[in-house]
Design a protein around this motif. Structure first.
Motif, PDB file in Angstrom:
ATOM      1  N   PHE A  62       5.642  -1.380   5.651  1.00  0.00           N
ATOM      2  CA  PHE A  62       6.196  -1.512   7.006  1.00  0.00           C
ATOM      3  C   PHE A  62       7.434  -2.403   7.065  1.00  0.00           C
ATOM      4  O   PHE A  62       7.958  -2.649   8.149  1.00  0.00           O
ATOM      5  N   ARG A  63       7.867  -2.911   5.903  1.00  0.00           N
ATOM      6  CA  ARG A  63       9.042  -3.793   5.833  1.00  0.00           C
ATOM      7  C   ARG A  63       8.914  -4.982   6.793  1.00  0.00           C
ATOM      8  O   ARG A  63       9.832  -5.334   7.524  1.00  0.00           O
ATOM      9  N   TRP A  64       7.736  -5.560   6.759  1.00  0.00           N
ATOM     10  CA  TRP A  64       7.449  -6.730   7.588  1.00  0.00           C
ATOM     11  C   TRP A  64       6.779  -7.777   6.715  1.00  0.00           C
ATOM     12  O   TRP A  64       5.668  -7.584   6.241  1.00  0.00           O
ATOM     13  N   GLN A  65       7.496  -8.876   6.460  1.00  0.00           N
ATOM     14  CA  GLN A  65       7.031  -9.888   5.522  1.00  0.00           C
ATOM     15  C   GLN A  65       6.369 -11.034   6.274  1.00  0.00           C
ATOM     16  O   GLN A  65       6.959 -11.613   7.194  1.00  0.00           O
ATOM     17  N   LEU A  66       5.134 -11.337   5.912  1.00  0.00           N
ATOM     18  CA  LEU A  66       4.432 -12.484   6.469  1.00  0.00           C
ATOM     19  C   LEU A  66       4.543 -13.666   5.518  1.00  0.00           C
ATOM     20  O   LEU A  66       4.508 -13.501   4.295  1.00  0.00           O
ATOM     21  N   LEU A 126       1.941  -4.925   2.774  1.00  0.00           N
ATOM     22  CA  LEU A 126       2.525  -4.824   4.116  1.00  0.00           C
ATOM     23  C   LEU A 126       4.052  -4.777   4.097  1.00  0.00           C
ATOM     24  O   LEU A 126       4.648  -3.942   4.790  1.00  0.00           O
ATOM     25  N   PRO A 127       4.741  -5.628   3.314  1.00  0.00           N
ATOM     26  CA  PRO A 127       6.213  -5.545   3.289  1.00  0.00           C
ATOM     27  C   PRO A 127       6.725  -4.212   2.744  1.00  0.00           C
ATOM     28  O   PRO A 127       7.766  -3.719   3.197  1.00  0.00           O
TER      29      PRO A 127
END
Length: 243
Positions: A78-82, A74-75
């Protein structure tokens, strides 16, 4: 050799993380189960189709691979870190929620059609029929399979150790590396998971007994209501005749 300090410093925090992951994932899974299970019985075919797609997709996914995807893919995509903890909760909740949706759908479908027809005759809205008629009768039937899913979720929470969430399994592996002992560490983990599963089962069975008792009381009140009304009417007629 494993010491008391290792248990206090590693296993106790790991137990708390395991409890958190299980509770958060169960809460998310319950919401998903009721939402998807209800939508799969919708009158609109497009709603049933979309809910069915969710069910089939997430039932067929591996929770472990979904966890890896949320944490590592995901990072990049979409450059979105959970945060790994919440990624694990999301993966487990969405996956087990798909299984739970079939439980909800089946239990609601098992409610006799006459009950729904009675609600329609009384002028209840669809939400009122769901809240007052369908759910009170379907809920006790959902609890045994929900109990099984909850136990599976607890055991599945061990997967979160693979994405660096410091649960019991993660703590056990750290202690094993530090003490060079495998047998006592993994035996302790087996006992801890069993005890937690046993306590969850006891709690769910208590909830199941109370739910069934409430349904029985509701049916008793419903069966006595016409008799009470008939008795009141007879009393009124008798009083009228006396006058």
């Amino acid at each position: 050799m494993m010491t008391e300090g290792m248990f206090t410093n590693y296993f106790l925090p790991g137990i708390w993380i395991t409890i958190q992951v299980t509770l958060y994932s169960a809460a998310l899974g319950l919401v998903v189960a009721f939402a998807i299970g209800r939508l799969r019985a919708s009158r609109l075919w497009i709603v049933r189709f979309l809910a069915g797609c969710y069910f089939e997709i997430f039932r067929g996914l591996s929770a472990l691979i979904l966890m890896f995807w949320l944490v590592f893919a995901l990072p990049v995509m979409f450059r979105w870190q959970l945060v790994p903890l919440w990624a694990a909760v999301l993966a487990l909740g969405l996956t087990y929620g798909a299984y739970g949706s079939e439980v909800v759908r089946g239990a609601l479908a098992a409610v006799p059609a006459a009950q729904r027809e009675a609600g329609i005759a009384l002028g209840f809205t669809r939400f009122q029929r769901l809240r007052r008629i369908e759910l009170p009768q379907a809920w006790p039937e959902m609890l045994p399979p929900f109990n099984n899913l909850l136990i599976e979720l607890l055991k599945g929470s061990a997967l979160v150790s693979t994405v660096t969430v410091a649960d019991m399994t993660f703590a056990g592996n750290l202690v094993r590396l530090g003490s060079n002992e495998s047998a006592p560490i993994y035996t302790l983990l087996l006992v801890l998971y069993f005890v937690m599963a046993f306590l969850l089962t006891r709690g769910m069975r208590l909830l199941e007994r109370r739910a069934k008792a409430n349904v029985g009381q509701g049916r008793l009140r419903a069966s006595l209501a016409p008799r009470e009304e008939a008795g009141e009417g007879h009393g009124a007629l008798t009083a009228g005749g006396a006058r």
